[in-house]
Design an enzyme around this catalytic site. Sequence first.
Site, short mmCIF file in Angstrom:
data_model
loop_
_atom_site.label_atom_id
_atom_site.label_comp_id
_atom_site.label_asym_id
_atom_site.label_seq_id
_atom_site.Cartn_x
_atom_site.Cartn_y
_atom_site.Cartn_z
N LYS A 1 -4.74 -4.10 3.75
CA LYS A 1 -5.87 -3.42 4.42
C LYS A 1 -7.12 -4.30 4.37
O LYS A 1 -7.77 -4.54 5.39
CB LYS A 1 -6.18 -2.07 3.72
CG LYS A 1 -5.00 -1.11 3.68
CD LYS A 1 -5.37 0.23 3.04
CE LYS A 1 -5.74 0.15 1.56
NZ LYS A 1 -4.62 -0.24 0.67
N ARG B 1 -8.44 9.27 2.06
CA ARG B 1 -7.23 9.18 1.24
C ARG B 1 -6.66 10.55 0.92
O ARG B 1 -5.61 10.63 0.29
CB ARG B 1 -7.57 8.48 -0.08
CG ARG B 1 -7.12 7.04 -0.12
CD ARG B 1 -7.80 6.38 -1.30
NE ARG B 1 -6.99 5.38 -1.90
CZ ARG B 1 -7.23 4.07 -1.81
NH1 ARG B 1 -8.25 3.63 -1.12
NH2 ARG B 1 -6.46 3.22 -2.42
N ARG C 1 -8.42 -8.11 -11.00
CA ARG C 1 -8.78 -6.72 -10.78
C ARG C 1 -8.13 -5.87 -11.87
O ARG C 1 -6.93 -5.99 -12.11
CB ARG C 1 -8.30 -6.27 -9.39
CG ARG C 1 -9.45 -5.87 -8.48
CD ARG C 1 -8.99 -5.52 -7.11
NE ARG C 1 -8.38 -4.21 -7.02
CZ ARG C 1 -8.12 -3.59 -5.88
NH1 ARG C 1 -8.42 -4.18 -4.73
NH2 ARG C 1 -7.54 -2.40 -5.87
P1 AP5 Z 1 -5.04 -6.80 0.29
O1 AP5 Z 1 -5.49 -7.16 1.64
O2 AP5 Z 1 -5.99 -6.93 -0.84
O3 AP5 Z 1 -4.35 -5.36 0.30
P2 AP5 Z 1 -5.00 -3.92 0.22
O4 AP5 Z 1 -4.18 -3.05 1.08
O5 AP5 Z 1 -6.47 -3.99 0.50
O6 AP5 Z 1 -4.71 -3.61 -1.32
P3 AP5 Z 1 -5.64 -2.96 -2.41
O7 AP5 Z 1 -5.01 -3.29 -3.72
O8 AP5 Z 1 -7.08 -3.31 -2.24
O9 AP5 Z 1 -5.42 -1.43 -2.06
P4 AP5 Z 1 -5.77 -0.18 -2.86
O10 AP5 Z 1 -5.69 0.88 -1.85
O11 AP5 Z 1 -4.94 0.00 -4.07
O12 AP5 Z 1 -7.24 -0.49 -3.45
P5 AP5 Z 1 -8.68 0.04 -3.08
O13 AP5 Z 1 -9.63 -1.01 -3.48
O14 AP5 Z 1 -8.74 0.58 -1.72
O15 AP5 Z 1 -3.72 -7.69 -0.03
C1 AP5 Z 1 -3.11 -7.65 -1.30
C2 AP5 Z 1 -2.61 -9.04 -1.66
O16 AP5 Z 1 -1.58 -9.42 -0.76
C3 AP5 Z 1 -3.69 -10.13 -1.56
O17 AP5 Z 1 -3.51 -11.05 -2.58
C4 AP5 Z 1 -3.44 -10.75 -0.19
O18 AP5 Z 1 -3.82 -12.10 -0.13
C5 AP5 Z 1 -1.93 -10.59 -0.03
N1 AP5 Z 1 -1.53 -10.36 1.37
C6 AP5 Z 1 -2.20 -9.64 2.31
N2 AP5 Z 1 -1.53 -9.64 3.47
C7 AP5 Z 1 -0.40 -10.36 3.26
C8 AP5 Z 1 0.71 -10.71 4.10
N3 AP5 Z 1 0.78 -10.32 5.39
N4 AP5 Z 1 1.71 -11.47 3.56
C9 AP5 Z 1 1.62 -11.86 2.24
N5 AP5 Z 1 0.59 -11.57 1.40
C10 AP5 Z 1 -0.41 -10.82 1.90
O19 AP5 Z 1 -8.84 1.29 -4.09
C11 AP5 Z 1 -8.88 1.06 -5.49
C12 AP5 Z 1 -9.08 2.37 -6.23
O20 AP5 Z 1 -10.36 2.94 -5.85
C13 AP5 Z 1 -8.07 3.50 -5.93
O21 AP5 Z 1 -6.91 3.38 -6.72
C14 AP5 Z 1 -8.91 4.74 -6.29
O22 AP5 Z 1 -8.99 4.90 -7.69
C15 AP5 Z 1 -10.29 4.35 -5.78
N6 AP5 Z 1 -10.50 4.75 -4.37
C16 AP5 Z 1 -10.66 3.92 -3.29
N7 AP5 Z 1 -10.85 4.60 -2.17
C17 AP5 Z 1 -10.80 5.92 -2.52
C18 AP5 Z 1 -10.90 7.14 -1.78
N8 AP5 Z 1 -11.08 7.14 -0.44
N9 AP5 Z 1 -10.79 8.30 -2.47
C19 AP5 Z 1 -10.63 8.33 -3.81
N10 AP5 Z 1 -10.51 7.20 -4.57
C20 AP5 Z 1 -10.59 6.01 -3.92
MG MG Z 2 -8.22 -3.61 -0.62
#
Ligand code: AP5
Ligand code: MG
Length: 192
Positions: free
Chosen positions: A13, A87, A132
Amino acid sequence: MRIVFIGPPGAGKGTQCKRLTQMLEIPHLSTGEMLRGTRKESALGRIVSGYIDGGRLAPDYLVMRIVNKRLLESDCQCGCLFDGFPRTLNQAQMLDEQLAIKNNRVDLVLDLRVGQEELVSRLLKRASIENRADDNAETISARLRVFFTQTAPLLDYYKGQGIVRHIDGTRSPDEVFAQIRSCVQATKPKHG
Ligand code: AP5
Ligand code: MG
């Protein structure tokens, strides 16, 4: 244009939003980044850390407060990319209500699909680079569980609006972006 990215942890994402924000010249709103940003602030930060570090969702009211405030800023008036938000069904309904005040709506929902084995391997690889706190085996498995139980059902809500497009997130970042670009180009914003 208002675009929601739905996908499990590690689906890409953030990676894809960084590209699309440049192409469309609209802001990239990552609730994960916003919540991590509060960690430096004392009391709120400690509460938020508890949720993030445990792989659990932060409460809806807290997330909505942060997002609604951000949506009022001038750069969001012509649209934005929602990364990891909404979410929960509650968040999705509250977002729709908030956007409707200005006669806007979500135009497109991109459903990034990647298998669990690949997700875990991407996140463990990222752990060795980015440090992270939630990129460890135990929290990754909690985040995946939360995604499939609380967030994936949202797709049905948006399918009811006819705005979901599925993206094969297992391809290279360039190939994934090409799929996203053609979905965006085929979408006409309804308002705003
Ligand atoms: P990346 O692009 O970072 O993937 P991502 O989908 O953004 O993964 P996240 O870990 O950020 O998602 P998340 O939903 O767990 O975290 P968030 O910060 O939103 O890619 C991942 C890796 O893969 C990278 O190293 C990249 O280089 C690699 N990659 C990417 N594309 C690739 C490809 N095509 N091929 C190979 N490699 C690739 O949320 C974190 C926490 O915040 C949640 O757990 C929750 O506690 C809280 N939170 C966030 N939003 C909310 C909400 N709306 N409501 C309640 N709590 C929330
Ligand atoms: Mg992310």
